[in-house]
Each structure stands twice: as structure tokens, then as C-alpha cells.
Design a protein around this motif. Structure first.
Motif, PDB file in Angstrom:
ATOM      1  N   TYR A 180      13.211 -52.489  39.704  1.00 26.70           N
ATOM      2  CA  TYR A 180      13.011 -51.562  38.902  1.00 26.70           C
ATOM      3  C   TYR A 180      13.614 -51.901  37.133  1.00 26.70           C
ATOM      4  O   TYR A 180      14.707 -52.897  37.466  1.00 26.70           O
ATOM      5  CB  TYR A 180      13.576 -50.219  38.735  1.00 26.70           C
ATOM      6  N   LYS A 181      12.266 -52.565  36.466  1.00 31.73           N
ATOM      7  CA  LYS A 181      10.704 -52.373  36.765  1.00 31.73           C
ATOM      8  C   LYS A 181      11.590 -53.871  35.618  1.00 31.73           C
ATOM      9  O   LYS A 181      10.831 -54.067  34.133  1.00 31.73           O
ATOM     10  CB  LYS A 181      10.432 -51.585  35.226  1.00 31.73           C
ATOM     11  N   THR A 182      10.636 -55.027  36.680  1.00 29.84           N
ATOM     12  CA  THR A 182      10.976 -56.094  36.543  1.00 29.84           C
ATOM     13  C   THR A 182       9.577 -56.675  36.220  1.00 29.84           C
ATOM     14  O   THR A 182       8.327 -56.708  37.241  1.00 29.84           O
ATOM     15  CB  THR A 182      11.153 -57.123  37.200  1.00 29.84           C
ATOM     16  N   CYS A 183       8.183 -57.159  35.370  1.00 30.11           N
ATOM     17  CA  CYS A 183       7.315 -57.210  35.230  1.00 30.11           C
ATOM     18  C   CYS A 183       7.109 -58.116  33.718  1.00 30.11           C
ATOM     19  O   CYS A 183       7.375 -58.658  32.061  1.00 30.11           O
ATOM     20  CB  CYS A 183       6.730 -56.240  34.523  1.00 30.11           C
ATOM     21  N   ASN A 184       6.087 -58.872  33.785  1.00 29.59           N
ATOM     22  CA  ASN A 184       5.410 -60.018  32.688  1.00 29.59           C
ATOM     23  C   ASN A 184       4.493 -58.820  31.367  1.00 29.59           C
ATOM     24  O   ASN A 184       3.875 -59.691  30.194  1.00 29.59           O
ATOM     25  CB  ASN A 184       4.957 -61.381  33.000  1.00 29.59           C
ATOM     26  N   ASP A 223       4.328 -55.007  29.194  1.00 30.89           N
ATOM     27  CA  ASP A 223       4.659 -53.619  29.600  1.00 30.89           C
ATOM     28  C   ASP A 223       3.849 -52.695  28.683  1.00 30.89           C
ATOM     29  O   ASP A 223       3.675 -52.489  27.924  1.00 30.89           O
ATOM     30  CB  ASP A 223       5.564 -54.116  28.287  1.00 30.89           C
ATOM     31  N   CYS A 224       2.249 -52.791  29.567  1.00 30.31           N
ATOM     32  CA  CYS A 224       1.566 -52.078  29.150  1.00 30.31           C
ATOM     33  C   CYS A 224       1.740 -50.672  29.074  1.00 30.31           C
ATOM     34  O   CYS A 224       2.417 -49.753  29.560  1.00 30.31           O
ATOM     35  CB  CYS A 224       0.645 -51.895  30.634  1.00 30.31           C
ATOM     36  N   VAL A 225       0.682 -50.148  27.764  1.00 27.38           N
ATOM     37  CA  VAL A 225       0.820 -48.771  27.176  1.00 27.38           C
ATOM     38  C   VAL A 225       0.849 -47.833  27.855  1.00 27.38           C
ATOM     39  O   VAL A 225       1.225 -45.967  27.830  1.00 27.38           O
ATOM     40  CB  VAL A 225       0.130 -48.987  25.827  1.00 27.38           C
ATOM     41  N   TYR A 226       0.144 -47.881  29.300  1.00 28.35           N
ATOM     42  CA  TYR A 226      -0.300 -46.370  30.185  1.00 28.35           C
ATOM     43  C   TYR A 226       0.457 -46.328  31.153  1.00 28.35           C
ATOM     44  O   TYR A 226       0.599 -46.273  32.019  1.00 28.35           O
ATOM     45  CB  TYR A 226      -2.201 -46.986  30.900  1.00 28.35           C
ATOM     46  N   CYS A 227       1.476 -47.853  31.187  1.00 30.80           N
ATOM     47  CA  CYS A 227       2.134 -47.783  32.357  1.00 30.80           C
ATOM     48  C   CYS A 227       3.096 -46.492  33.074  1.00 30.80           C
ATOM     49  O   CYS A 227       3.474 -45.501  32.159  1.00 30.80           O
ATOM     50  CB  CYS A 227       3.393 -49.168  32.434  1.00 30.80           C
ATOM     51  N   GLU A 228       2.830 -45.899  33.966  1.00 32.97           N
ATOM     52  CA  GLU A 228       3.467 -45.114  34.313  1.00 32.97           C
ATOM     53  C   GLU A 228       5.127 -45.010  35.707  1.00 32.97           C
ATOM     54  O   GLU A 228       5.608 -44.447  35.191  1.00 32.97           O
ATOM     55  CB  GLU A 228       2.618 -44.231  35.710  1.00 32.97           C
TER      56      GLU A 228
END
Ligand code: SF4
Length: 306
Positions: free
Chosen positions: A24-28, A30-35
Motif C-alpha cells: 500500500y499504495k504503490t503506483c506510478n 496519483d489520480c485525483v479520483y483514487c479511492e
């Protein structure tokens, strides 16, 4: 244990058993809508995040639970895991249900990643922007990610992958809705099997706003081949609800027994149980490896037989 989650009720996949290969939370992005909230580890580097053999073992242990899809998703972007291709291939030999991968599409520009993702039966990529400006505004990518490369990666993937591609477009008021026509052209050019329009329905990372129901319906004129991701029907037909509660008032039952008694498939049995559980009417317990459902302690129908 702890690398599988669910089964959860998914608006697109029905009953989905999730597999999480990330921390948690590994991503490329960082979406404004990410839940899931703000991205904790913003990275473009693929890595190994969890013990692969333990994931496989857990899939083996839970293979017989009812679910419509085994879905690689979870705490971030699944393609960041270097184990994705191997675990997808091995999972397909373990479970009977089709295997799905949900991805934000950014790493499909890599042929190695495309090859790994192509091991799935169904791939659900996202496309929220067709310009770098909107990509930055809605997806807030890590440095070095570009909208045009992502779109080209999706087109390349379409050429190489014979399975189903369900492309999701998330529309957010004032952030990317102004370039809907451009996104629609890009989506058509990718030639997915389905284009699924979504808007913000769960608590987003930032205070952004969804499009209204009417606005979403108007989007279908811009995306003529698209469908709206349906609102989940969180109801149990009254007839089934009455019979299920009556059944559980006699004694606790497994999902198989509930299915047999009510003439329901495994997916419907767990779906209805989960809804009634969420409403506080029934509860579950695990006993000697079997999952039992019974009336909740405060349910007035509860009898002393339980
Ligand atoms: S790609 Fe998915 S997990 Fe990553 S920030 Fe966007 S919505 Fe969240």
C-alpha cells in the motif's frame, strides 16, 4: 495469508476475488479520483513487493470459493510488480474462473509488460486523458510518463492480445470532461472490445466532483460505442430475502447449502449473503475451513437453534 481480498462485488466483474501483488499504495500515478487516497510510493520502477510463492499458495487455498473473476488489482498499479506475468500464468492453471488484470495502462508502452499482461483472459485498462495537460491534471503521473506513449502502448497491446479489452474512461467534472471528444477518438483508435464510462462514485483522493447522471448519458453521444458502468444494484429480491432469512433462522448454512435450498448459483448466493451481511441482518463464521452464514445476533428472527 493476506494477498487475496474479497470476493468483492465489482460493478464490472461481478463477484471478484482480488489478488494484490503490491504494498500500500504503490503506483506510478496519483489520480485525483483514487479511492485508495494519495499515492504513498510514486514510482515507475518495477519491483517485487510480496512473496510470490505465498501468493500462489493462497490462490490454491482459496481456489474453490465462488467468484466470477480472479482479478489482479489492489493497492496500486499491478504492472509495477515484476511477478505479475508469472503469477497470472500460474493462477490460470489453478482457478477455473477467468483471470482479469486491471491496469492504468501507463506501462503498456513496454513490450515486456504487454507480454506479461497478455497472459490474462480479460484486461481492464484505463484511459482518462488524451493530452499531456489532462493526463497531468487527472492522473498526476510520475516523471517520465506521457499520454501519447500510453495511448500507443494500448494500441500495440490491442494488436498483440486476442483476449477481451474493456477500456475504462473516468470522467471528472472540470478536470477532463472538456476533452471528452479527444479521449473518445483515442479510445476508438485503440479498438477495445468495450468502452466503459465511469465517474467519481467512491470517496476520492481529492475533493473532485462527478458528472451528473444526465451528463453521463450525454457522454454516450460523444462515445457512441460506450456503455455506462452500472450503479451496483444493492438489493436482494424480496422473495429470496424472505427464504434466505427463514432458512438461516432454522440453523446456520454454508454457501453451497444456501445455493441448493434457494436454487441459486454460487455467485448469487454469496452476493445476496454479502448484501444482507452489510445490512446487518446476517453474519458469517469460519469453522474447520468452512464458511457458515447465520442470522446476526440482533436479528429478531434469530432462534436458539443457531
Ligand atoms: S492508477 Fe489506480 S491505484 Fe493508481 S492512483 Fe490511479 S486510481 Fe489509484
Amino acid at each position: 495469508m493476506g494477498y487475496l481480498f474479497g470476493p468483492v462485488l465489482s460493478r464490472r466483474l461481478g463477484l471478484s476475488m482480488g489478488v494484490d501483488l503490491l504494498k500500500y499504495k504503490t503506483c506510478n500515478l496519483d489520480c485525483v479520483y483514487c479511492e485508495l487516497g494519495r499515492t504513498v510510493c510514486l514510482t515507475v520502477c518495477r519491483d517485487r513487493f510480496v512473496p510470490r510463492e505465498k501468493v500462489i499458495k493462497e490462490i490454491e487455498q482459496r481456489r474453490d470459493e465462488p467468484f466470477d473473476y480472479l482479478t489482479f488489482a489492489g493497492s496500486g498499479e499491478p504492472t509495477l510488480s515484476l511477478d505479475l506475468g508469472d503469477v497470472v500464468c500460474r493462477a490460470k492453471k489453478i482457478v477455473n474462473s477467468p483471470v482479469a488484470v486491471i491496469t492504468n495502462s501507463t506501462l503498456l508502452s513496454s513490450s515486456a509488460v504487454r507480454k506479461e499482461v497478455a497472459a490474462a483472459d480479460v484486461v481492464l485498462p484505463s484511459l482518462d486523458a488524451a493530452s499531456q495537460e489532462s493526463f497531468s491534471a487527472i492522473n498526476r503521473p510520475a516523471e517520465g510518463l506521457f499520454a501519447d506513449k500510453m495511448i500507443q502502448g494500448l494500441k500495440d497491446f490491442r494488436r498483440e492480445f486476442s483476449g477481451e479489452i474493456w477500456l475504462e474512461v473516468m470522467l471528472v467534472r472540470g478536470i477532463n470532461d472538456h476533452e471528452a471528444e479527444r479521449i473518445a477518438r483515442a479510445a476508438e483508435a485503440i479498438e477495445p472490445d468495450r468502452i466503459q464510462l465511469n465517474t467519481v462514485v467512491r470517496t476520492p483522493a481529492e475533493p473532485v466532483e462527478p458528472l451528473s447522471r444526465e451528463e453521463m448519458h450525454r457522454m454516450l453521444e460523444i462515445f457512441p460505442r460506450a456503455e455506462l458502468i452500472p450503479d451496483w444494484d444493492w438489493s436482494v429480491p424480496e422473495r429470496i430475502k424472505d427464504r434466505l432469512l427463514e432458512l438461516l433462522s432454522q440453523k446456520e448454512h454454508t454457501l453451497d447449502e444456501i445455493g441448493l435450498n434457494l436454487d441459486l448459483g454460487a455467485s448469487d448466493a454469496i452476493k445476496y449473503c454479502k448484501i444482507l451481511e452489510k445490512e446487518g441482518m446476517i453474519s458469517r463464521r469460519l469453522f474447520r475451513g468452512n464458511l457458515y452464514f447465520h442470522l446476526a445476533a440482533n436479528n429478531p428472527l434469530r432462534s436458539t437453534k443457531i
